[in-house]
Design an enzyme around this catalytic site. Structure first.
Site, short mmCIF file in Angstrom:
data_model
loop_
_atom_site.label_atom_id
_atom_site.label_comp_id
_atom_site.label_asym_id
_atom_site.label_seq_id
_atom_site.Cartn_x
_atom_site.Cartn_y
_atom_site.Cartn_z
CB SER A 1 -0.87 0.10 1.39
OG SER A 1 -1.41 1.26 1.41
CE1 TYR B 1 -6.66 4.82 -3.06
CE2 TYR B 1 -4.63 4.90 -1.52
CZ TYR B 1 -5.89 4.42 -1.79
OH TYR B 1 -6.54 3.35 -1.08
CB THR C 1 -6.16 2.02 -5.34
OG1 THR C 1 -5.55 1.02 -5.06
CG2 THR C 1 -7.78 1.94 -4.88
CE LYS D 1 -7.24 -3.04 -4.33
NZ LYS D 1 -7.80 -2.25 -3.49
CG HIS E 1 -11.26 0.07 -1.38
ND1 HIS E 1 -10.35 0.72 -2.36
CD2 HIS E 1 -10.71 0.45 -0.26
CE1 HIS E 1 -9.45 1.44 -1.52
NE2 HIS E 1 -9.42 1.02 -0.27
C1 FNR Z 1 -7.95 -1.66 2.37
N1 FNR Z 1 -7.73 -1.74 1.03
C2 FNR Z 1 -6.89 -0.96 0.37
N2 FNR Z 1 -6.93 -1.09 -1.04
C3 FNR Z 1 -6.00 -0.03 -1.37
O1 FNR Z 1 -5.79 -0.03 -2.82
N3 FNR Z 1 -4.99 0.76 -0.70
C4 FNR Z 1 -4.94 0.76 0.58
O2 FNR Z 1 -4.16 1.22 1.28
C5 FNR Z 1 -6.18 0.05 1.31
N4 FNR Z 1 -6.19 0.06 2.45
C6 FNR Z 1 -7.07 -0.87 2.90
C7 FNR Z 1 -7.29 -1.03 4.53
C8 FNR Z 1 -8.05 -2.07 5.01
C9 FNR Z 1 -8.11 -1.88 6.68
C10 FNR Z 1 -8.82 -2.95 4.05
C11 FNR Z 1 -9.99 -3.68 5.02
C12 FNR Z 1 -8.74 -2.63 3.09
C13 FNR Z 1 -8.47 -2.68 0.09
C14 FNR Z 1 -7.94 -4.00 -0.14
O3 FNR Z 1 -6.67 -3.78 -1.14
C15 FNR Z 1 -8.69 -5.05 -0.83
O4 FNR Z 1 -9.46 -4.37 -1.91
C16 FNR Z 1 -9.86 -5.45 0.17
O5 FNR Z 1 -9.41 -5.57 1.43
C17 FNR Z 1 -10.35 -6.86 -0.47
O6 FNR Z 1 -11.32 -7.46 0.38
P1 FNR Z 1 -11.14 -8.38 1.57
O7 FNR Z 1 -10.33 -9.79 1.01
O8 FNR Z 1 -10.59 -7.89 2.83
O9 FNR Z 1 -12.58 -9.11 1.72
#
Ligand code: FNR
Length: 362
Positions: free
Chosen positions: A117, A140, A166, A236, A260
């Site tokens: 991330s 981003y 993303t 994404k 997300h």
């Molecule tokens: C995320 N996600 C996310 N996506 C991204 O592109 N950059 C980020 O910094 C984050 N940070 C983030 C924090 C937390 C706490 C969560 C739960 C999710 C989204 C992540 O990459 C992903 O799309 C989802 O978590 C996928 O779903 P599941 O496997 O958690 O159900």
């Protein structure tokens, strides 16, 4: 109450990734738990992501030759042992003192690419120093375009193999936030000019009047980003065939079907529901990855059957990180791979390419 120390050995009652949840919860404070497990709005989409897999039934097939079975695949010129990647999640140090370094060590040991991330708590160069790491960098397109542009060669120089853009969270401040403890933050974004957050609360100007919305990226920025690097770029957040087609037309190299984790727009379909029509229009021109609700090896099978080349897991590995550190993350990847293999054996699929849609029924 101070959080309990991470598990020093993995207890036998942890037999599937979801079993980590209760062990993680005991070791996390309420705010971190809510931030990790929560979704946008009423959490409908967050729940639906996982539940939609339940409606897809699998077809058993008997007595097929499995003597040369494997789970290998080619992705952007590299051979992976299995189709499981780690999704980008911000702030791993909220969950374990070693943060992204622990996750990267586990991912490297199990041959899982990790998408780091842009809001990681460790420098991307330090994460890349983990031996054997296969890393992609998530970014981003920030209001500070100059800063965004400078991150690209930085990730390239550190050995990151792909960029994940993303695009589904253009107004970052709308996401359920967490107050980070002092000394913990997005170190890779230090020095970036940022706009004041907008929480949509009374007293703030309407969201449409905020500078954040005016500075949100558009398709023109995709063309700009494409021109900055030769690394593969994946988009994404794709949830429609139309956006998938536009991404390919803009020269992007892969798609991540994602909402997300249900954290942005509550009310969207589950990602596994959105996948088939996207796969149809993409017609294998670029790889498709999927995340959201993947909790079992059988879910990976379902995603591959409906058109994904690989999946990413998010909350599932973070719960294991919180409960047991790097060994927990490694264990979750191992369990998912073992469950995928067991599903392939029971359905008579010796390779990932044999996992076809007729093996999944609604
Ligand atoms: C995320 N996600 C996310 N996506 C991204 O592109 N950059 C980020 O910094 C984050 N940070 C983030 C924090 C937390 C706490 C969560 C739960 C999710 C989204 C992540 O990459 C992903 O799309 C989802 O978590 C996928 O779903 P599941 O496997 O958690 O159900």
């Amino acid at each position: 109450m101070a959080p309990r120390a991470v598990l020093s050995r993995i207890p036998p009652e942890i037999a599937t990734p979801a079993d980590y949840a209760s062990f993680a919860r005991e070791r996390m404070d309420e705010a971190a738990w809510a931030w990790l497990t929560g979704g946008a709005g009423d959490g409908r989409t967050a729940r639906r992501n996982a539940e939609a897999f339940d409606d897809l039934l699998l077809t058993a097939r008997l007595l097929r030759d499995m003597s040369a079975a494997h789970t290998r695949l080619e992705l952007f010129g590299r051979t992976l042992d299995h189709p499981i990647l780690l999704a980008p999640i911000a702030n791993h140090m909220l969950f374990h003192p070693d943060g992204e370094l622990a996750t990267a060590a586990a991912a490297a040991a199990l041959g899982a690419p990790m998408v780091v991330s842009s809001q990681a708590n460790h420098r991307i160069e330090d994460i890349a120093a983990q031996p054997g790491a296969h890393l992609w960098f998530q970014l981003y397109i920030q209001p500070d375009r100059e800063f965004t542009a400078a991150l690209v060669p930085r990730a390239e120089a550190a050995g990151y193999q792909a960029l994940v853009l993303t695009a589904d969270a253009p107004v970052g401040a709308l996401r359920a936030g967490i107050a980070l403890p002092a000394g913990l933050g997005p170190v890779n974004l230090a020095g970036m000019r940022s706009l004041p957050p907008h929480h949509g609360t009374p007293g703030q100007p309407p969201l449409f009047d905020s500078d954040l919305v005016a500075a949100a990226p558009t398709w023109a920025d995709i063309v700009w980003l494409r021109g900055l690097t030769r690394l593969p770029i994946l988009l994404k957040g794709v949830m429609t065939p139309d956006d998938a087609a536009r991404a390919i037309d803009a020269g992007l190299d892969g798609l991540i079907v994602s909402n997300h984790g249900g954290r942005i727009l509550d009310g969207q379909p589950a990602t596994i529901e959105a996948l088939p029509t996207i796969a149809e229009i993409v017609a294998k021109r670029v790889p498709i990855l999927l995340d959201g609700g993947v909790r079992r090896g059988g879910d990976i099978f379902r995603a591959l059957a409906l058109g994904a080349d690989a999946v990413l897991i998010g909350r599932a590995y973070m719960l294991a990180l919180a409960a047991a550190g790097a060994p927990g993350v490694a264990h979750v990847i191992h369990l998912l791979r073992a469950e995928l293999e067991a599903t392939m054996i029971a359905t008579g699929c010796a390779t990932l390419s044999e996992i076809e849609s007729f093996l999944v029924q609604r």
